[in-house]
Motif scaffolding. Structure first.
Motif, PDB file in Angstrom:
ATOM      1  N   THR A 109       0.860  -1.186   0.000  1.00  0.00           N
ATOM      2  CA  THR A 109       0.000   0.000   0.000  1.00  0.00           C
ATOM      3  C   THR A 109       0.891   1.228   0.000  1.00  0.00           C
ATOM      4  O   THR A 109       1.771   1.366   0.864  1.00  0.00           O
ATOM      5  N   GLU A 110       0.675   2.085  -0.952  1.00  0.00           N
ATOM      6  CA  GLU A 110       1.509   3.283  -1.040  1.00  0.00           C
ATOM      7  C   GLU A 110       1.394   4.106   0.237  1.00  0.00           C
ATOM      8  O   GLU A 110       0.299   4.281   0.776  1.00  0.00           O
ATOM      9  N   GLY A 111       2.509   4.608   0.703  1.00  0.00           N
ATOM     10  CA  GLY A 111       2.447   5.428   1.899  1.00  0.00           C
ATOM     11  C   GLY A 111       3.799   5.678   2.516  1.00  0.00           C
ATOM     12  O   GLY A 111       4.849   5.399   1.924  1.00  0.00           O
ATOM     13  N   VAL A 112       3.747   6.229   3.724  1.00  0.00           N
ATOM     14  CA  VAL A 112       4.959   6.618   4.434  1.00  0.00           C
ATOM     15  C   VAL A 112       5.080   5.807   5.716  1.00  0.00           C
ATOM     16  O   VAL A 112       4.246   4.961   6.021  1.00  0.00           O
ATOM     17  N   ARG A 113       6.152   6.087   6.437  1.00  0.00           N
ATOM     18  CA  ARG A 113       6.344   5.422   7.736  1.00  0.00           C
ATOM     19  C   ARG A 113       5.191   5.740   8.685  1.00  0.00           C
ATOM     20  O   ARG A 113       4.579   6.813   8.606  1.00  0.00           O
ATOM     21  N   THR A 114       4.951   4.872   9.610  1.00  0.00           N
ATOM     22  CA  THR A 114       4.002   5.150  10.684  1.00  0.00           C
ATOM     23  C   THR A 114       4.456   6.391  11.453  1.00  0.00           C
ATOM     24  O   THR A 114       5.644   6.532  11.773  1.00  0.00           O
ATOM     25  N   GLY A 167       2.147   3.520   4.842  1.00  0.00           N
ATOM     26  CA  GLY A 167       2.358   2.500   3.826  1.00  0.00           C
ATOM     27  C   GLY A 167       2.429   1.113   4.432  1.00  0.00           C
ATOM     28  O   GLY A 167       2.705   0.942   5.622  1.00  0.00           O
ATOM     29  N   LYS A 168       2.177   0.135   3.594  1.00  0.00           N
ATOM     30  CA  LYS A 168       2.298  -1.256   4.015  1.00  0.00           C
ATOM     31  C   LYS A 168       3.267  -1.976   3.079  1.00  0.00           C
ATOM     32  O   LYS A 168       3.368  -1.649   1.898  1.00  0.00           O
ATOM     33  N   TYR A 169       3.941  -2.970   3.631  1.00  0.00           N
ATOM     34  CA  TYR A 169       4.883  -3.737   2.820  1.00  0.00           C
ATOM     35  C   TYR A 169       4.663  -5.225   3.049  1.00  0.00           C
ATOM     36  O   TYR A 169       4.073  -5.648   4.051  1.00  0.00           O
TER      37      TYR A 169
END
Lengths: 278, 322
Positions: B157-162, B169-171
């Motif tokens: 999921t596109e995104g940034v660090r928590t 984001g998810k990896y």
């Protein structure tokens, strides 16, 4: 103060005793480094050296012949796991008849002073009926000094005034050779040529087997007909290892099917397939 | 009275002087030397290289590095000059042992698959969105035999660090043995660090694009078996561990000092899966082992087919005496 001194003395004594005990009982250890260097191998490909098609009888309609290239084997021991692709190209399938001798009075002679050598490239395409390379002496004499000839290619293009020689290049991969003798004006020699174009060759890469490694990421190419317009066809994919895969040994059989055009020459048609991996 | 005292004094002095002259003199001197107890110690050759070859009576017969092969390659090595010195005052015995680790390597050059750029895979240049930060790979994964032995991190999921501004984001982490961190994706953590099998990976503080992938190569020469479990395939190696003959120092006595038994199939230690069982090298019984004793160890294992090439695989093991 006196008591304090006593405690200090007792403490020091205990420390020394502890150190001594440690010296006696303490474990010791040493670190050892284990190492391993691995050298890279190569990316290689082998296959059967010949692929023979089933015999077909010339006819007035298109026929087809089946064959196969066996044991196409890709071995990747580079240790890089960066993938590879095995492809094949092919020349046209061509044939050339025996040399025919045409003298003024003898159209079926056996004079072997002139020969045609080389492999016809087939670039003149399918000609129905099959055409010929023809050589005719236009000036009598000995080879290389006096005898002169003219020649025509399968499309009928004529070239005149060519001095005979041991070997003279004509076109389309064909050369003519003259034996060291005297030649008479009007003597002719010819060969018929024919082509089964690679555009009529259907290639069907078979299932992939594995000698070492895993089939993960390894796929065979789709069945299709060769394309192109040059001496060699465009590259056709036989098997592919995706990026990050492909180490090991993989093999497949490649099935072939060739269209035999109507009214073809009879004889042995040959082509050169080139299989590469990179 | 004074005269009498003078005479007495003079006579006494004469008596003392005459005694000094006439008697033999002896003097006892107590000399002492204090010998402090020494220590129990162990040393060893610093580096042991593995070569193509097999053990013969604990001696490695190889001398050349292996090449990538389609079949298992037998490798061997010797850990030489393991020297135990016991200079303690009381010979209470000792035991030398070690535990093996997998030889591993980590390629710190991360590859990037840019999903928005026709899926091109290339080394990361410039500011890296993902890095191998630190650590030593434990090698605790079975090989997928023809596949690059590495980690793949796919942006689920596109995104940034928590904790950063924007959507988290998810990896998905694909390990070298194809096990994953979960196909539904895992949040990129605060700070971006993900630790697995001894390695710390880091997602940079950038927007990570959907379907992008990061590849970090690792590989291992497995040195001990691991039992299968929890969805993990086992690791089988048949690693041989063979202590050689013991040499005693010139003033040392071999009596009571013995080499450890050969172990022809080294197993893991408990469930840690990152270090082998304890492997006895040499033992001195109570009352023996004083002085200096030297031994070498032979190691033999198999390099899996289709390994990674041109990499420097290492493992730091510890030889302990106590």
């Amino acid at each position: 103060m006196t008591y304090f001194k006593k405690y200090i003395i007792i403490f020091v004594v205990f420390v020394f005793a502890f150190i001594i005990i440690l010296q006696i009982t303490m474990a010791a250890e040493v670190r050892v480094e284990l190492t391993l260097d691995i050298n890279p191998g190569e990316l290689t490909l082998t296959s059967s050296s010949t692929a023979v098609f089933a015999e077909v009888t010339a006819s007035g309609v298109n026929e087809s012949a089946a064959g196969s290239i066996e044991n196409v084997n890709v071995i990747d021991t580079r240790g890089t796991h960066i993938g590879w692709t095995a492809t094949m190209t092919s020349t046209h399938f061509t044939t050339m008849s025996e040399v025919k001798f045409l003298s003024e009075n003898n159209y079926t002679g056996t004079n072997t002073d002139v020969d045609f050598i080389g492999t016809y490239d087939g670039l003149d395409g399918v000609l129905d009926p099959a055409r010929r390379f023809l050589v005719e002496i236009t000036q009598a004499g000995t080879v290389g000094t006096a005898a002169v000839f003219r020649w025509t290619d399968p499309l009928g293009n004529e070239t005149t005034g060519v001095l005979t020689d041991t070997s003279v290049s004509l076109s389309n991969g064909i050369s003519v050779t003259f034996a060291n003798t005297n030649y008479a004006v009007g003597d002719k020699w010819f060969v018929l040529v024919d082509v089964l174009p690679y555009t009529g060759l259907t290639v069907n890469p078979g299932d992939i087997g594995v000698n070492s490694g895993s089939l993960y990421g390894i796929t065979n190419g789709l069945s299709g007909t060769l394309t192109g317009s040059g001496i060699n066809s465009d590259a056709f994919s036989l098997m592919t290892a995706d990026s990050f895969t492909g180490s090991g040994s993989y093999y497949q059989e490649v099935d072939l099917n060739l269209i035999i055009h109507n009214n073809s020459l009879s004889g042995l048609f040959t082509a050169q397939a080139n299989i590469t991996v990179s | 009275m004074k005269k009498t005292l003078k005479i007495l004094a003079i006579t006494s002095m004469l008596a003392i002087v005459s005694q000094s002259v006439a008697f033999a003199a002896t003097q006892n001197v107590n000399t002492t030397a204090t010998v402090a107890a020494g220590a129990l110690g162990v040393t060893a050759g610093g580096t042991s290289n593995f070569y193509s070859g097999a053990l013969s009576s604990s001696i490695c017969g190889g001398s050349a590095s292996p090449a990538v092969s389609l079949t298992t390659t037998t490798l061997c090595s010797n850990i030489t000059a393991i020297v135990v010195t016991d200079l303690r005052s009381i010979p209470v015995g000792w035991a030398v042992s070690t535990q093996l680790k997998h030889l591993t390597y980590v390629n710190n050059t991360v590859m990037h698959m840019d999903a928005s750029n026709s899926g091109a895979i290339a080394p990361i240049s410039g500011t890296s969105p993902f890095d191998v930060v630190s650590g030593t790979y434990t090698g605790n994964h079975d090989h997928v035999r023809n596949v690059r032995g590495g980690y793949t991190f796919e942006i689920h999921t596109e995104g940034v660090r928590t904790g950063e501004s924007g959507t988290t984001g998810k990896y998905i982490m694909y390990r070298p043995d194809n096990t994953t961190s979960g196909m539904s994706g895992t949040d990129i953590p605060v700070g971006g660090n993900v630790v697995d099998a001894g390695i710390t990976f880091n997602f940079a503080n950038v927007l990570h694009a959907d379907n992008d992938m990061y590849f970090a190569d690792v590989d291992a020469l497995h040195m001990f078996d691991r039992a299968a479990g929890s969805g993990l395939p086992g690791i089988a190696t048949n690693t041989k561990f063979q202590p050689g003959n013991i040499t005693a120092g010139s003033t040392s006595v071999l009596t009571g000092v013995t080499a450890g038994n050969d172990n022809d199939d080294v197993d893991e230690h408990g469930s840690s899966a990152i270090i082998s069982e304890v492997l006895p090298i040499m033992t001195a019984v109570n009352g023996a082992g004083k002085g200096e004793f030297t031994i070498a160890i032979g190691l033999e294992s198999g390099l899996d087919p289709n390994s990674t090439a041109s990499a420097n695989f290492t493992a730091a093991i510890v030889v302990t005496v106590s």
